[in-house]
Design a protein around this motif. Structure first.
Motif, PDB file in Angstrom:
ATOM      1  N   GLN A 288       0.904  -1.132   0.007  1.00  9.42           N
ATOM      2  CA  GLN A 288       0.178   0.113  -0.036  1.00  9.42           C
ATOM      3  C   GLN A 288       0.922   1.175  -0.087  1.00  9.42           C
ATOM      4  O   GLN A 288       2.055   1.172   0.364  1.00  9.42           O
ATOM      5  CB  GLN A 288      -0.679   0.043   1.263  1.00  9.42           C
ATOM      6  N   PRO A 289       0.622   2.495  -0.505  1.00  8.59           N
ATOM      7  CA  PRO A 289       1.189   3.520  -0.636  1.00  8.59           C
ATOM      8  C   PRO A 289       1.712   4.092   0.879  1.00  8.59           C
ATOM      9  O   PRO A 289       1.040   3.895   1.816  1.00  8.59           O
ATOM     10  CB  PRO A 289       0.339   4.717  -1.170  1.00  8.59           C
ATOM     11  N   ILE A 290       2.735   4.667   0.834  1.00  7.28           N
ATOM     12  CA  ILE A 290       3.258   5.420   1.964  1.00  7.28           C
ATOM     13  C   ILE A 290       3.161   6.919   1.790  1.00  7.28           C
ATOM     14  O   ILE A 290       3.713   7.212   0.700  1.00  7.28           O
ATOM     15  CB  ILE A 290       4.796   4.944   2.330  1.00  7.28           C
ATOM     16  N   THR A 291       2.461   7.613   2.496  1.00  5.70           N
ATOM     17  CA  THR A 291       2.378   9.013   2.346  1.00  5.70           C
ATOM     18  C   THR A 291       3.246   9.760   3.212  1.00  5.70           C
ATOM     19  O   THR A 291       3.329   9.746   4.464  1.00  5.70           O
ATOM     20  CB  THR A 291       1.011   9.489   2.578  1.00  5.70           C
ATOM     21  N   ILE A 292       4.182  10.527   2.540  1.00  7.46           N
ATOM     22  CA  ILE A 292       4.945  11.571   3.499  1.00  7.46           C
ATOM     23  C   ILE A 292       4.597  13.064   3.759  1.00  7.46           C
ATOM     24  O   ILE A 292       4.135  13.584   2.725  1.00  7.46           O
ATOM     25  CB  ILE A 292       6.367  11.525   2.780  1.00  7.46           C
TER      26      ILE A 292
ATOM     27  N   LEU B 195      -7.674  11.724   9.097  1.00 12.00           N
ATOM     28  CA  LEU B 195      -8.685  11.625   9.194  1.00 12.00           C
ATOM     29  C   LEU B 195      -9.637  11.463   7.821  1.00 12.00           C
ATOM     30  O   LEU B 195     -10.387  10.793   7.638  1.00 12.00           O
ATOM     31  CB  LEU B 195      -9.542  12.761  10.196  1.00 12.00           C
ATOM     32  N   ASP B 196      -9.215  12.707   6.912  1.00 17.54           N
ATOM     33  CA  ASP B 196      -9.559  12.721   5.664  1.00 17.54           C
ATOM     34  C   ASP B 196      -9.338  11.337   4.800  1.00 17.54           C
ATOM     35  O   ASP B 196     -10.417  10.985   4.153  1.00 17.54           O
ATOM     36  CB  ASP B 196      -8.853  13.677   4.989  1.00 17.54           C
ATOM     37  N   THR B 197      -8.244  10.719   4.910  1.00 16.30           N
ATOM     38  CA  THR B 197      -8.038   9.677   3.994  1.00 16.30           C
ATOM     39  C   THR B 197      -7.841   8.238   4.845  1.00 16.30           C
ATOM     40  O   THR B 197      -7.695   7.301   4.394  1.00 16.30           O
ATOM     41  CB  THR B 197      -6.602   9.814   3.518  1.00 16.30           C
ATOM     42  N   LYS B 198      -8.446   8.425   6.152  1.00 11.34           N
ATOM     43  CA  LYS B 198      -8.713   7.076   7.051  1.00 11.34           C
ATOM     44  C   LYS B 198      -7.266   6.396   6.988  1.00 11.34           C
ATOM     45  O   LYS B 198      -7.191   5.120   6.700  1.00 11.34           O
ATOM     46  CB  LYS B 198      -9.770   6.436   6.586  1.00 11.34           C
ATOM     47  N   GLN B 199      -6.221   6.875   7.424  1.00  9.89           N
ATOM     48  CA  GLN B 199      -5.114   6.256   7.588  1.00  9.89           C
ATOM     49  C   GLN B 199      -4.225   6.631   8.506  1.00  9.89           C
ATOM     50  O   GLN B 199      -4.446   7.701   9.352  1.00  9.89           O
ATOM     51  CB  GLN B 199      -4.014   6.741   6.490  1.00  9.89           C
ATOM     52  N   ASP B 200      -3.402   5.619   9.165  1.00 10.56           N
ATOM     53  CA  ASP B 200      -2.898   5.656  10.465  1.00 10.56           C
ATOM     54  C   ASP B 200      -1.792   7.090  10.502  1.00 10.56           C
ATOM     55  O   ASP B 200      -1.419   7.170   9.155  1.00 10.56           O
ATOM     56  CB  ASP B 200      -2.213   4.677  10.990  1.00 10.56           C
ATOM     57  N   LEU B 201      -1.487   7.611  11.512  1.00 14.84           N
ATOM     58  CA  LEU B 201      -0.438   8.768  11.249  1.00 14.84           C
ATOM     59  C   LEU B 201       1.056   8.270  12.102  1.00 14.84           C
ATOM     60  O   LEU B 201       0.529   7.878  13.366  1.00 14.84           O
ATOM     61  CB  LEU B 201      -0.986  10.068  11.723  1.00 14.84           C
ATOM     62  N   TRP B 202       2.123   8.093  11.619  1.00 18.83           N
ATOM     63  CA  TRP B 202       3.309   8.215  12.240  1.00 18.83           C
ATOM     64  C   TRP B 202       4.023   9.334  12.315  1.00 18.83           C
ATOM     65  O   TRP B 202       3.844  10.171  11.491  1.00 18.83           O
ATOM     66  CB  TRP B 202       4.031   7.180  11.675  1.00 18.83           C
ATOM     67  N   PHE B 203       4.447   9.649  13.459  1.00 18.23           N
ATOM     68  CA  PHE B 203       5.422  10.793  13.775  1.00 18.23           C
ATOM     69  C   PHE B 203       6.802  10.520  14.443  1.00 18.23           C
ATOM     70  O   PHE B 203       6.632   9.676  15.449  1.00 18.23           O
ATOM     71  CB  PHE B 203       4.727  11.978  14.384  1.00 18.23           C
TER      72      PHE B 203
ATOM     73  N   SER C 112       7.340  -2.763   6.932  1.00 20.29           N
ATOM     74  CA  SER C 112       5.585  -2.340   6.923  1.00 20.29           C
ATOM     75  C   SER C 112       5.181  -2.926   5.703  1.00 20.29           C
ATOM     76  O   SER C 112       5.626  -3.261   4.560  1.00 20.29           O
ATOM     77  CB  SER C 112       5.234  -0.936   7.175  1.00 20.29           C
ATOM     78  N   ASN C 113       3.903  -2.779   5.681  1.00 18.35           N
ATOM     79  CA  ASN C 113       3.140  -2.986   4.432  1.00 18.35           C
ATOM     80  C   ASN C 113       2.637  -1.669   3.748  1.00 18.35           C
ATOM     81  O   ASN C 113       1.889  -1.504   2.653  1.00 18.35           O
ATOM     82  CB  ASN C 113       1.762  -3.851   4.343  1.00 18.35           C
ATOM     83  N   GLY C 114       2.987  -0.469   4.457  1.00 18.99           N
ATOM     84  CA  GLY C 114       2.496   0.540   3.847  1.00 18.99           C
ATOM     85  C   GLY C 114       0.985   1.046   4.249  1.00 18.99           C
ATOM     86  O   GLY C 114       0.629   0.289   5.380  1.00 18.99           O
ATOM     87  N   GLY C 115       0.558   1.947   3.714  1.00 15.32           N
ATOM     88  CA  GLY C 115      -0.977   2.466   4.034  1.00 15.32           C
ATOM     89  C   GLY C 115      -0.974   3.173   5.300  1.00 15.32           C
ATOM     90  O   GLY C 115      -1.874   3.080   5.935  1.00 15.32           O
ATOM     91  N   PHE C 116       0.139   3.991   5.418  1.00 14.84           N
ATOM     92  CA  PHE C 116      -0.185   4.998   6.604  1.00 14.84           C
ATOM     93  C   PHE C 116       0.545   6.286   6.071  1.00 14.84           C
ATOM     94  O   PHE C 116       1.282   6.251   5.109  1.00 14.84           O
ATOM     95  CB  PHE C 116       0.722   4.438   7.902  1.00 14.84           C
ATOM     96  N   ILE C 117       0.544   7.499   6.971  1.00 15.57           N
ATOM     97  CA  ILE C 117       1.095   8.730   6.682  1.00 15.57           C
ATOM     98  C   ILE C 117       2.354   8.792   7.659  1.00 15.57           C
ATOM     99  O   ILE C 117       2.115   8.431   9.023  1.00 15.57           O
ATOM    100  CB  ILE C 117       0.048   9.933   7.117  1.00 15.57           C
ATOM    101  N   TRP C 118       3.339   9.166   7.052  1.00 13.30           N
ATOM    102  CA  TRP C 118       4.521   9.361   7.859  1.00 13.30           C
ATOM    103  C   TRP C 118       5.152  10.754   8.011  1.00 13.30           C
ATOM    104  O   TRP C 118       5.331  11.366   6.999  1.00 13.30           O
ATOM    105  CB  TRP C 118       5.800   8.502   7.256  1.00 13.30           C
TER     106      TRP C 118
END
Ligand code: NAP
Ligand code: MG
Length: 403
Positions: free
Chosen positions: A126-130, A199-207, A259-265
């Motif tokens: 799945q995509p990883i969003t930076i 919230l908008d994209t329903k993805q977990d957020l990592w910081f 990871s398998n992706g699918g989150f925002i970093w």
């Protein structure tokens, strides 16, 4: 079939070179036949920026503040060579910089995932969003080359004249020195943009930061994120079934790879600069990277992450065949249309955006693609299409989906 109607105009920002050619093709072939396209048009092409002393860029940014959603074509950031090439009155600032300065906010970059174009990291399904913080740190630092022995201190002089000092180092010989800063206000708006986008994209957020070493600087980032989360987003995240997760940057890097992706970093400015190039490359191609600027007030500006593809444009001008990938630019349009559809409660517009994206992906997965992808695909016998034909292939797929 009657055309899909819109309520509020999109802020349309045209651009330069090969992407300007793509822009026109995308509108004429993939959008206007199906949507009664409402846009407020701003020409951010370098020629018109020069004619208006760059006022057009500021006007476009204000229009995004007014309407909420914009879509932007790639634009030239002038350097000395461009000043000569276009006979510019001056070396204008980067339009993206101007837009960001007015809108404030965070840039989210995500790859478009297609079967057959496999990421180098095989488990990234799945995509990883930076999300890169776009203010301060090393990008607004002061530096000194220290010629020889001496004492270096941090000095803060408050408005009432009181000084706070902190020893940096007693130099015995030559060295280097750097002073950087950030602002609570900017970190706070970075946090809001990240939580809202999650919230908008329903993805977990990592910081992640280096708070164990940087106990005041990086720790402040960690604390502000936690405070904003606890006060305003915790319940919303629970409801949406997503999580916020903080860890050390070293640990984050290791976890991202596994990871398998699918989150925002979410990354600090420098980390985001470096990691977005790594993640983009690992996913396959710059031409498949999308980008959206989200302001803390909830304004959205969609674009491709790549530039104006200058080399292809010069071939185009000579009448030679090009094979320029339009995907990231098409996804900028679909992203903006979908957002407009959500805000204006136009389900038809949202569905069209979904179908347009699906048409792009199905076309590539069906074996038709531009040269950049044909060179890296694992597919057997891919057909490398030229710029115009590839858009026609997408159009054919789209018409099938719209029936
Ligand atoms: P670029 O436009 O990103 O292209 C660099 C190279 O990447 C291209 O020559 C091409 O490789 C490949 N590429 C990028 N996008 C592609 C696509 N859609 N399809 C196929 N290949 C693609 O960078 P540039 O040519 O160095 O920069 C041109 C201008 O873009 C500069 O003036 C810069 O200021 C501007 N820029 C604007 C933005 C923005 O508006 N957001 C961002 C970055 C750069 P091959 O030549 O090997 O085919
Ligand atoms: Mg970079």
């Amino acid at each position: 079939m009657s055309k899909i109607q819109m309520k509020t105009p999109l802020v349309e920002m045209d651009g330069d070179e090969m992407t300007r050619i793509l822009w026109k093709l995308i509108k004429e072939e993939l959008l206007e036949p199906y949507i009664d396209l409402k846009t407020e048009y701003y020409d951010l092409g370098l020629k018109y920026r020069d004619e208006t002393d760059d006022q057009v860029t500021t006007d476009a940014a204000l229009a995004i503040k007014k309407y909420g959603v914009g879509v932007k074509c790639a634009t030239i950031t002038p350097n000395a060579a461009r000043v000569t090439e276009y006979g510019l009155k001056k070396m204008y600032k980067s339009p993206n910089g101007t837009l960001r300065a007015i809108l404030d906010g965070t840039v989210f970059r995500a790859p478009i995932i297609v079967k057959g174009i496999e990421p180098y990291v095989q488990n990234w399904t799945q995509p990883i969003t930076i999300a890169r913080h776009a203010y301060g740190d090393v990008y607004k630092a002061s530096e000194l080359k220290i010629p020889g022995a001496g004492k270096a201190e941090l000095v803060f002089t408050a408005e009432d004249g009181t000084e706070t000092r902190e020893l940096i180092h007693e130099f015995k010989g030559a060295g280097v020195l750097q002073g950087m800063h950030n602002l609570d206000k900017s970190i706070d708006s970075f946090a809001h943009s990240c939580f809202n986008y999650a919230l908008d994209t329903k993805q977990d957020l990592w910081f992640a930061t280096k708070d164990t070493i940087s106990k005041k600087y990086d720790h402040t980032f960690k604390d502000i994120f936690q405070e904003v989360f606890d006060n305003e987003y915790k319940e919303k995240f629970e409801k949406a079934g997503i999580t916020y997760f903080y860890t050390l940057i070293d640990d984050a890097v290791a976890r991202v790879i596994r990871s398998n992706g699918g989150f925002i970093w979410a990354c600090k400015n420098y980390d985001g600069d470096v990691m977005s190039d790594m993640v983009a490359t690992a996913f396959g191609s710059l031409s498949m990277m999308t980008s959206v600027l989200v302001s803390p007030e909830g304004n959205y500006e969609y674009e491709a992450a790549h530039g104006t593809v200058q080399r292809h444009y010069y071939k185009y001008l000579k009448g030679e065949e090009t094979s320029t990938n339009p995907l990231a630019t098409i996804f900028a349009w679909s992203g903006a249309l979908r957002k407009r559809g959500e805000l204006d409660e136009l389900p038809e517009l949202r569905e069209f955006a979904d179908k347009l994206e699906k048409a792009c992906i199905d076309t590539i997965e069906g074996g038709h693609m531009t040269k950049d992808l044909a060179l890296i695909t694992k597919m057997e016998n891919p057909v490398a299409e030229n710029t115009e034909n590839f858009i026609q292939c997408i159009k054919t797929t789209l018409e099938g989906l719209l029936k």
